[in-house]
Design a protein around this motif. Structure first.
Motif, PDB file in Angstrom:
ATOM      1  N   SER A  70      45.237  68.136  35.947  1.00 57.36           N
ATOM      2  CA  SER A  70      44.273  66.996  35.374  1.00 57.36           C
ATOM      3  C   SER A  70      43.402  67.025  34.569  1.00 57.36           C
ATOM      4  CB  SER A  70      43.794  66.282  37.004  1.00 57.36           C
ATOM      5  OG  SER A  70      42.746  67.440  37.344  1.00 57.36           O
ATOM      6  N   GLY A  71      43.516  68.111  33.900  1.00 55.99           N
ATOM      7  CA  GLY A  71      42.248  68.319  32.834  1.00 55.99           C
ATOM      8  C   GLY A  71      41.992  67.500  31.656  1.00 55.99           C
ATOM      9  N   ALA A  72      43.159  66.840  31.357  1.00 53.67           N
ATOM     10  CA  ALA A  72      43.125  65.982  30.075  1.00 53.67           C
ATOM     11  C   ALA A  72      43.278  64.384  30.533  1.00 53.67           C
ATOM     12  CB  ALA A  72      44.637  65.947  29.314  1.00 53.67           C
ATOM     13  N   SER A  73      43.089  64.259  31.913  1.00 53.47           N
ATOM     14  CA  SER A  73      43.096  62.696  32.596  1.00 53.47           C
ATOM     15  C   SER A  73      42.071  62.542  33.608  1.00 53.47           C
ATOM     16  CB  SER A  73      44.560  62.694  32.946  1.00 53.47           C
ATOM     17  OG  SER A  73      44.748  63.500  34.025  1.00 53.47           O
ATOM     18  N   THR A  74      40.951  63.219  33.535  1.00 54.63           N
ATOM     19  CA  THR A  74      39.869  63.027  34.516  1.00 54.63           C
ATOM     20  C   THR A  74      38.895  61.933  33.878  1.00 54.63           C
ATOM     21  OG1 THR A  74      38.674  64.882  33.130  1.00 54.63           O
ATOM     22  CG2 THR A  74      39.982  65.567  35.191  1.00 54.63           C
ATOM     23  N   THR A  75      39.098  61.357  32.882  1.00 55.91           N
ATOM     24  CA  THR A  75      38.182  60.242  32.617  1.00 55.91           C
ATOM     25  C   THR A  75      38.336  58.981  33.494  1.00 55.91           C
ATOM     26  OG1 THR A  75      39.882  59.357  30.923  1.00 55.91           O
ATOM     27  CG2 THR A  75      38.381  60.866  30.128  1.00 55.91           C
ATOM     28  N   PRO A  76      37.071  58.299  33.834  1.00 51.90           N
ATOM     29  CA  PRO A  76      37.131  56.986  34.777  1.00 51.90           C
ATOM     30  C   PRO A  76      38.204  56.068  34.441  1.00 51.90           C
ATOM     31  CG  PRO A  76      35.103  57.541  33.818  1.00 51.90           C
ATOM     32  CD  PRO A  76      35.907  58.524  33.470  1.00 51.90           C
ATOM     33  N   ASP A  77      38.362  55.749  33.085  1.00 51.58           N
ATOM     34  CA  ASP A  77      39.023  54.662  32.573  1.00 51.58           C
ATOM     35  C   ASP A  77      40.581  55.083  32.440  1.00 51.58           C
ATOM     36  OD1 ASP A  77      38.727  56.429  30.580  1.00 51.58           O
ATOM     37  OD2 ASP A  77      38.128  54.872  28.815  1.00 51.58           O
ATOM     38  N   GLN A  78      40.913  55.933  32.859  1.00 51.68           N
ATOM     39  CA  GLN A  78      42.454  56.471  32.547  1.00 51.68           C
ATOM     40  C   GLN A  78      43.177  55.479  33.178  1.00 51.68           C
ATOM     41  OE1 GLN A  78      44.622  58.525  34.706  1.00 51.68           O
ATOM     42  NE2 GLN A  78      46.070  59.085  33.012  1.00 51.68           N
ATOM     43  N   ALA A  79      42.722  54.871  34.410  1.00 52.17           N
ATOM     44  CA  ALA A  79      43.819  53.771  34.931  1.00 52.17           C
ATOM     45  C   ALA A  79      43.883  52.582  34.096  1.00 52.17           C
ATOM     46  CB  ALA A  79      43.116  53.643  36.514  1.00 52.17           C
ATOM     47  N   GLN A  80      42.905  52.301  33.335  1.00 57.99           N
ATOM     48  CA  GLN A  80      42.882  51.198  32.274  1.00 57.99           C
ATOM     49  C   GLN A  80      43.602  51.349  31.050  1.00 57.99           C
ATOM     50  OE1 GLN A  80      41.900  48.057  33.708  1.00 57.99           O
ATOM     51  NE2 GLN A  80      41.638  49.197  35.657  1.00 57.99           N
ATOM     52  N   ARG A  81      44.054  52.689  30.894  1.00 60.91           N
ATOM     53  CA  ARG A  81      44.535  53.140  29.531  1.00 60.91           C
ATOM     54  C   ARG A  81      46.200  53.365  29.730  1.00 60.91           C
ATOM     55  NH1 ARG A  81      43.109  57.667  27.806  1.00 60.91           N
ATOM     56  NH2 ARG A  81      41.850  58.521  29.320  1.00 60.91           N
ATOM     57  N   LYS A  82      46.608  53.429  30.834  1.00 59.76           N
ATOM     58  CA  LYS A  82      47.872  54.137  31.110  1.00 59.76           C
ATOM     59  C   LYS A  82      48.905  52.746  31.299  1.00 59.76           C
ATOM     60  CE  LYS A  82      50.887  57.718  33.361  1.00 59.76           C
ATOM     61  NZ  LYS A  82      50.834  58.610  34.212  1.00 59.76           N
ATOM     62  N   LEU A  83      49.808  52.740  30.447  1.00 54.99           N
ATOM     63  CA  LEU A  83      50.637  51.457  30.486  1.00 54.99           C
ATOM     64  C   LEU A  83      52.299  51.985  31.154  1.00 54.99           C
ATOM     65  CD1 LEU A  83      49.868  49.406  27.607  1.00 54.99           C
ATOM     66  CD2 LEU A  83      48.789  49.271  29.592  1.00 54.99           C
ATOM     67  N   TYR A  84      52.691  50.912  31.946  1.00 56.70           N
ATOM     68  CA  TYR A  84      54.177  51.186  32.334  1.00 56.70           C
ATOM     69  C   TYR A  84      55.088  50.471  31.614  1.00 56.70           C
ATOM     70  CZ  TYR A  84      58.303  50.294  35.025  1.00 56.70           C
ATOM     71  OH  TYR A  84      59.729  49.999  35.445  1.00 56.70           O
ATOM     72  N   ILE A  85      56.049  50.945  30.786  1.00 59.60           N
ATOM     73  CA  ILE A  85      56.830  50.299  30.043  1.00 59.60           C
ATOM     74  C   ILE A  85      58.436  50.228  30.576  1.00 59.60           C
ATOM     75  CG2 ILE A  85      57.633  49.826  27.513  1.00 59.60           C
ATOM     76  CD1 ILE A  85      54.661  50.078  27.810  1.00 59.60           C
ATOM     77  N   GLY A  86      58.753  48.844  30.989  1.00 60.96           N
ATOM     78  CA  GLY A  86      59.969  48.962  31.799  1.00 60.96           C
ATOM     79  C   GLY A  86      60.992  48.107  31.033  1.00 60.96           C
ATOM     80  N   GLY A  87      62.346  48.126  31.549  1.00 63.38           N
ATOM     81  CA  GLY A  87      63.277  47.220  31.009  1.00 63.38           C
ATOM     82  C   GLY A  87      63.772  47.917  29.466  1.00 63.38           C
ATOM     83  N   LEU A  88      63.808  49.076  29.385  1.00 60.26           N
ATOM     84  CA  LEU A  88      64.039  49.882  28.108  1.00 60.26           C
ATOM     85  C   LEU A  88      65.530  49.930  27.924  1.00 60.26           C
ATOM     86  CD1 LEU A  88      61.287  52.520  27.839  1.00 60.26           C
ATOM     87  CD2 LEU A  88      61.463  50.445  26.532  1.00 60.26           C
ATOM     88  N   ALA A  89      66.024  49.820  26.655  1.00 54.18           N
ATOM     89  CA  ALA A  89      67.471  50.029  26.546  1.00 54.18           C
ATOM     90  C   ALA A  89      67.915  51.338  26.321  1.00 54.18           C
ATOM     91  CB  ALA A  89      67.786  49.319  25.083  1.00 54.18           C
ATOM     92  N   PRO A  90      69.063  51.868  26.650  1.00 58.08           N
ATOM     93  CA  PRO A  90      69.425  53.229  26.814  1.00 58.08           C
ATOM     94  C   PRO A  90      69.125  53.966  25.414  1.00 58.08           C
ATOM     95  CG  PRO A  90      71.078  51.717  27.938  1.00 58.08           C
ATOM     96  CD  PRO A  90      70.053  51.144  27.336  1.00 58.08           C
ATOM     97  N   ASP A  91      68.995  53.353  24.364  1.00 50.05           N
ATOM     98  CA  ASP A  91      69.111  53.938  23.163  1.00 50.05           C
ATOM     99  C   ASP A  91      67.683  54.188  22.517  1.00 50.05           C
ATOM    100  OD1 ASP A  91      69.052  51.240  22.744  1.00 50.05           O
ATOM    101  OD2 ASP A  91      70.122  51.191  20.884  1.00 50.05           O
ATOM    102  N   VAL A  92      66.603  53.663  23.364  1.00 51.76           N
ATOM    103  CA  VAL A  92      65.397  53.704  23.066  1.00 51.76           C
ATOM    104  C   VAL A  92      64.675  55.104  23.214  1.00 51.76           C
ATOM    105  CG1 VAL A  92      63.140  52.834  23.395  1.00 51.76           C
ATOM    106  CG2 VAL A  92      64.853  51.282  23.134  1.00 51.76           C
ATOM    107  N   THR A  93      64.402  55.887  22.191  1.00 49.29           N
ATOM    108  CA  THR A  93      63.900  57.044  22.507  1.00 49.29           C
ATOM    109  C   THR A  93      62.434  57.298  22.420  1.00 49.29           C
ATOM    110  OG1 THR A  93      63.757  57.432  19.836  1.00 49.29           O
ATOM    111  CG2 THR A  93      66.109  57.798  20.796  1.00 49.29           C
TER     112      THR A  93
END
Length: 355
Positions: free
Chosen positions: A158-181
């Motif tokens: 957790s050394g790079a993710s201990t900031t208190p606002d990390q929950a507001q900066r991390k996004l979930y991206i769903g519904g991606l096509a199989p060829d999206v790298t």
């Protein structure tokens, strides 16, 4: 020699002594002992000591080399933990990505001992501490199509993710096509702001996309722009963009709602069962008392008698109320036959008088 000559000679000698002391001080030959210097330095704060050593190191190269040697002696200040690696990343490609910051003493990708496949993280140990600090200035690196992130190994996962606002900066991206790298994903979302970490989630066995990924921005404002952007169309599909924590909460709630499944428990032997065929798992249950080693059989159920009539044939006579023989008034049969006995509840005899 007169008195004036003696004074001039003494004055010249004092000047020479002063010059000699200044020269010794400029050459680093300080007459103070280490104990005296420690007493002077002990009350100083950390920031004062850092400023003092920084000035001395910039003026005298020998002091700068001594500072580097002491700082680099402990490998804990030179070792980096690198996570988010692609499954096909090798130790060679990992070292090649970090070699631009300085000479590497040791670097390796950690693999599973059983399968021999990468576990998605590795370590880099530089020869000099300043190389480590240079690498930490740019902790995110695109290696084999995935955005890897590094931090000091002593800080843990957790050394790079201990900031208190990390929950507001991390996004979930769903519904991606199989060829999206991962490159396509990072390029698409990089228009909203600088990305700290992100990649498509891949299956460990097949190395194929699992249809979703994560993107962590360096600022909350960039993450909000990505969520509010109406153009959520990537790889020929409409994608889902939301905070990763909110998606995680929904996944946990769904797992809890499906985890509770009603199970029909078989009744213990000796108790009445429901009509129909008893379940195959119904087995007699033995009840034990507190005495060690003593086990007792199941308590038998109450006796049951045969049904007075067949369940498929109609009753030959109208049903009559059952009464104990002791209190029942028995009508004699016109033919003179005695009453017919039967067994009722609890084993008491009941009699029916034939009409």
């Amino acid at each position: 020699m007169n008195s004036q000559t003696q004074v001039e000679s003494r004055g010249t000698t004092m000047e020479d002594l002063k010059k000699r002391k200044l020269e010794e001080a400029s050459n680093g030959q300080i007459s103070s002992s280490p104990e005296e210097l420690k007493l002077l330095l002990d009350p100083l704060s950390k920031s004062q000591l850092v400023d003092l050593l920084s000035k001395l190191g910039s003026q005298y190269p020998s002091i700068a080399e001594e500072i580097k040697s002491v700082a680099s002696a402990d490998p804990v200040h030179r070792k980096l933990f690198v996570r988010g690696l692609a499954w096909n990343t090798t130790s060679e490609t990992l070292c090649a990505a970090f070699r631009l910051h300085g000479e590497i003493e040791e670097g390796a990708v950690i693999v599973d001992k059983t399968t021999g496949k990468s576990r998605g993280y590795g370590f880099i140990t530089y020869k000099h501490m300043e190389s480590t600090q240079s690498a930490l200035q740019a902790p995110s690196k695109l290696i084999d199509g995935r955005m890897a992130v590094c931090n000091l190994a002593c800080e843990g996962l957790s050394g790079a993710s201990t900031t208190p606002d990390q929950a507001q900066r991390k996004l979930y991206i769903g519904g991606l096509a199989p060829d999206v790298t991962s490159e396509v994903l990072l390029s698409f979302f990089g228009r909203h702001g600088e990305i700290e970490e992100g990649s498509v989630a891949y299956d460990k066995e097949t190395n194929e996309s699992r249809g979703f990924g994560f993107v962590t921005y360096k600022t909350v404002e960039a993450a909000k722009k990505a969520i509010d952007d109406p153009q959520k169309f990537l790889g020929g599909r409409s994608i889902i963009v939301k905070l990763a924590d909110s998606h995680k909460g929904k996944m946990i709630q769904a797992q809890l709602s499906t985890a509770v499944v009603p199970i029909a428990l078989p009744l213990a032997a000796g108790y009445p069962q429901q009509p129909g065929k008893p379940p195959a798992s119904a087995t007699p249950v033995a009840y034990t008392y507190p005495q060690a080693g003593a086990t007792y059989p199941a308590y038998p159920g109450p006796p049951t008698g045969p049904a007075p009539y067949s369940s498929t044939a109609p009753a030959p006579y109208p049903s009559q109320p059952q009464m104990p023989y002791s209190s029942a008034t028995v009508m004699k049969d016109p033919l003179g036959l005695p009453p017919t006995p039967t067994v009722g509840m609890g084993g008491y005899p009941y009699y029916f008088a034939k009409q």
